[in-house]
Scaffold this motif. Structure first.
Motif, mmCIF file in Angstrom:
data_model
loop_
_atom_site.group_PDB
_atom_site.id
_atom_site.type_symbol
_atom_site.label_atom_id
_atom_site.label_comp_id
_atom_site.label_asym_id
_atom_site.label_seq_id
_atom_site.Cartn_x
_atom_site.Cartn_y
_atom_site.Cartn_z
ATOM 1 N N VAL A 12 0.866 -1.176 0.000
ATOM 2 C CA VAL A 12 0.000 0.000 0.000
ATOM 3 C C VAL A 12 0.904 1.226 0.000
ATOM 4 O O VAL A 12 1.790 1.348 0.846
ATOM 5 C CB VAL A 12 -0.917 0.028 1.248
ATOM 6 N N ILE A 13 0.678 2.124 -0.957
ATOM 7 C CA ILE A 13 1.448 3.369 -1.049
ATOM 8 C C ILE A 13 0.473 4.530 -0.925
ATOM 9 O O ILE A 13 -0.471 4.649 -1.713
ATOM 10 C CB ILE A 13 2.226 3.453 -2.378
ATOM 11 N N GLY A 14 0.703 5.384 0.075
ATOM 12 C CA GLY A 14 -0.192 6.503 0.345
ATOM 13 C C GLY A 14 -0.088 7.621 -0.677
ATOM 14 O O GLY A 14 0.789 7.633 -1.550
ATOM 15 N N ASP A 15 -0.980 8.574 -0.560
ATOM 16 C CA ASP A 15 -1.072 9.712 -1.474
ATOM 17 C C ASP A 15 0.201 10.551 -1.452
ATOM 18 O O ASP A 15 0.877 10.669 -0.430
ATOM 19 C CB ASP A 15 -2.248 10.609 -1.087
ATOM 20 N N ASN A 16 0.498 11.148 -2.602
ATOM 21 C CA ASN A 16 1.582 12.127 -2.759
ATOM 22 C C ASN A 16 2.951 11.588 -2.367
ATOM 23 O O ASN A 16 3.811 12.326 -1.899
ATOM 24 C CB ASN A 16 1.275 13.393 -1.948
ATOM 25 N N THR A 17 3.151 10.307 -2.573
ATOM 26 C CA THR A 17 4.426 9.669 -2.247
ATOM 27 C C THR A 17 5.250 9.502 -3.512
ATOM 28 O O THR A 17 4.720 9.235 -4.584
ATOM 29 C CB THR A 17 4.176 8.320 -1.540
#
Length: 163
Positions: free
Chosen positions: A29-34
Protein backbone atom coordinates in the motif's frame (compact mmCIF):
# COMPACT_ATOMS: atom_id res chain seq x y z
CA UNK A 1 7.95 2.95 -20.51
CA UNK A 2 9.56 2.58 -17.10
CA UNK A 3 9.87 -1.25 -16.89
CA UNK A 4 8.48 -1.45 -13.34
CA UNK A 5 6.62 -4.52 -12.15
CA UNK A 6 3.58 -3.54 -10.08
CA UNK A 7 1.23 -6.21 -8.75
CA UNK A 8 -2.43 -5.71 -9.55
CA UNK A 9 -2.96 -6.54 -5.85
CA UNK A 10 -1.02 -3.45 -4.73
CA UNK A 11 -2.87 -0.29 -3.68
CA UNK A 12 -1.44 2.94 -5.05
CA UNK A 13 -2.72 6.28 -3.71
CA UNK A 14 -3.36 9.55 -5.53
CA UNK A 15 -0.50 11.56 -7.05
CA UNK A 16 2.06 8.79 -6.52
CA UNK A 17 5.20 8.86 -8.67
CA UNK A 18 6.93 5.52 -9.34
CA UNK A 19 10.34 5.46 -11.02
CA UNK A 20 11.87 2.95 -13.41
CA UNK A 21 12.71 -0.69 -12.68
CA UNK A 22 10.72 -0.92 -9.43
CA UNK A 23 9.17 -4.11 -8.06
CA UNK A 24 5.99 -3.63 -6.06
CA UNK A 25 4.50 -6.89 -4.79
CA UNK A 26 0.96 -7.83 -3.73
CA UNK A 27 -0.37 -6.34 -0.54
CA UNK A 28 1.82 -3.23 -0.85
CA UNK A 29 0.00 0.00 0.00
CA UNK A 30 1.45 3.37 -1.05
CA UNK A 31 -0.19 6.50 0.34
CA UNK A 32 -1.07 9.71 -1.47
CA UNK A 33 1.58 12.13 -2.76
CA UNK A 34 4.43 9.67 -2.25
CA UNK A 35 7.49 9.49 -4.48
CA UNK A 36 9.12 6.13 -5.22
CA UNK A 37 12.39 6.58 -7.13
CA UNK A 38 14.19 4.05 -9.40
CA UNK A 39 15.13 0.43 -8.58
CA UNK A 40 12.99 0.25 -5.43
CA UNK A 41 11.81 -3.17 -4.24
CA UNK A 42 8.77 -3.27 -1.99
CA UNK A 43 7.96 -6.83 -0.98
CA UNK A 44 4.62 -8.21 0.14
CA UNK A 45 2.59 -6.24 2.70
CA UNK A 46 4.83 -3.17 2.88
CA UNK A 47 2.73 -0.15 3.85
CA UNK A 48 3.90 3.40 3.09
CA UNK A 49 2.01 6.46 4.34
CA UNK A 50 1.24 9.76 2.67
CA UNK A 51 3.80 12.35 1.54
CA UNK A 52 6.81 10.01 1.70
CA UNK A 53 9.99 9.99 -0.33
CA UNK A 54 11.56 6.58 -1.01
CA UNK A 55 14.88 7.10 -2.76
CA UNK A 56 16.50 4.84 -5.37
CA UNK A 57 17.63 1.32 -4.46
CA UNK A 58 15.65 1.11 -1.21
CA UNK A 59 14.53 -2.45 -0.46
CA UNK A 60 11.96 -3.76 1.98
CA UNK A 61 11.81 -7.44 2.82
CA UNK A 62 8.06 -7.24 3.43
CA UNK A 63 5.61 -6.60 6.25
CA UNK A 64 7.16 -3.15 6.81
CA UNK A 65 5.21 -0.09 7.94
CA UNK A 66 6.33 3.42 7.08
CA UNK A 67 4.40 6.37 8.53
CA UNK A 68 3.50 9.70 6.93
CA UNK A 69 6.06 12.32 5.84
CA UNK A 70 8.96 9.84 6.02
CA UNK A 71 12.11 10.06 3.89
CA UNK A 72 14.17 6.92 3.27
CA UNK A 73 17.31 7.78 1.33
CA UNK A 74 19.39 5.89 -1.21
CA UNK A 75 20.31 2.21 -0.81
CA UNK A 76 18.66 1.60 2.58
CA UNK A 77 17.46 -1.87 3.60
CA UNK A 78 14.24 -2.21 5.57
CA UNK A 79 14.09 -5.59 7.30
CA UNK A 80 10.85 -7.53 7.62
CA UNK A 81 8.70 -6.11 10.39
CA UNK A 82 10.36 -2.70 10.69
CA UNK A 83 7.99 0.07 11.76
CA UNK A 84 8.98 3.68 11.01
CA UNK A 85 7.09 6.53 12.71
CA UNK A 86 5.84 9.74 11.10
CA UNK A 87 8.22 12.56 10.15
CA UNK A 88 11.32 10.37 10.33
CA UNK A 89 14.37 10.98 8.13
CA UNK A 90 16.65 8.07 7.24
CA UNK A 91 19.94 8.96 5.56
CA UNK A 92 21.49 6.76 2.81
CA UNK A 93 22.62 3.19 3.38
CA UNK A 94 20.81 2.50 6.67
CA UNK A 95 20.52 -1.24 7.22
CA UNK A 96 18.17 -3.00 9.58
CA UNK A 97 18.07 -6.64 10.59
CA UNK A 98 15.28 -8.94 11.76
CA UNK A 99 17.19 -12.17 12.52
CA UNK A 100 19.05 -13.15 15.67
CA UNK A 101 22.30 -15.14 15.63
CA UNK A 102 20.33 -18.41 15.43
CA UNK A 103 18.62 -17.11 12.24
CA UNK A 104 15.27 -16.80 14.01
CA UNK A 105 13.02 -13.92 12.97
CA UNK A 106 12.81 -11.52 15.90
CA UNK A 107 11.31 -8.63 13.94
CA UNK A 108 12.60 -5.36 12.61
CA UNK A 109 13.27 -2.22 14.62
CA UNK A 110 10.45 -0.04 15.92
CA UNK A 111 11.38 3.55 15.11
CA UNK A 112 9.47 6.39 16.75
CA UNK A 113 8.26 9.69 15.31
CA UNK A 114 10.55 12.57 14.34
CA UNK A 115 13.69 10.41 14.39
CA UNK A 116 16.86 11.21 12.42
CA UNK A 117 19.03 8.25 11.44
CA UNK A 118 22.48 9.11 10.04
CA UNK A 119 24.22 7.61 7.02
CA UNK A 120 25.27 3.95 7.18
CA UNK A 121 23.63 3.19 10.52
CA UNK A 122 22.96 -0.47 11.31
CA UNK A 123 19.92 -1.29 13.43
CA UNK A 124 19.91 -4.64 15.21
CA UNK A 125 16.78 -6.81 15.29
CA UNK A 126 13.85 -6.03 17.59
CA UNK A 127 15.14 -2.75 19.05
CA UNK A 128 13.06 0.35 19.81
CA UNK A 129 14.14 3.88 18.92
CA UNK A 130 12.25 6.54 20.92
CA UNK A 131 10.55 9.61 19.45
CA UNK A 132 12.71 12.64 18.62
CA UNK A 133 15.97 10.67 18.81
CA UNK A 134 19.07 11.22 16.69
CA UNK A 135 21.41 8.40 15.64
CA UNK A 136 24.81 9.48 14.34
CA UNK A 137 26.28 8.30 11.06
CA UNK A 138 28.16 4.97 11.02
CA UNK A 139 26.54 3.88 14.29
CA UNK A 140 25.70 0.32 15.28
CA UNK A 141 22.50 0.39 17.32
CA UNK A 142 22.22 -2.80 19.35
CA UNK A 143 19.98 -1.66 22.22
CA UNK A 144 16.84 0.37 22.76
CA UNK A 145 17.29 4.14 22.46
CA UNK A 146 15.09 6.28 24.75
CA UNK A 147 13.08 9.20 23.38
CA UNK A 148 14.76 12.59 23.00
CA UNK A 149 18.36 11.36 23.03
CA UNK A 150 21.35 11.47 20.68
CA UNK A 151 23.49 8.33 20.34
CA UNK A 152 26.43 7.45 18.09
CA UNK A 153 29.37 5.09 17.75
CA UNK A 154 30.08 1.38 17.30
CA UNK A 155 28.40 0.20 19.39
CA UNK A 156 26.34 3.35 19.89
CA UNK A 157 26.71 5.20 23.16
CA UNK A 158 24.66 7.97 24.73
CA UNK A 159 25.83 11.47 23.81
CA UNK A 160 23.19 13.92 25.08
CA UNK A 161 19.54 14.64 25.80
CA UNK A 162 17.78 16.54 22.99
CA UNK A 163 15.96 19.76 23.93
Amino acid sequence: MNNSIISDKATIGKNVSIGAFCIIEEGVVIGDNTVIKNYVELRKDTIIGDNCYIDSRVSSSGSCTIGNNVTVRYDSILARGINIGDNTYICPKMMSNNLNTEHEQIGGAIIGKNVFIGTSCVLQHGIHIGDNSILGSLSFINKNIPANETWFGNPAKFYKKND
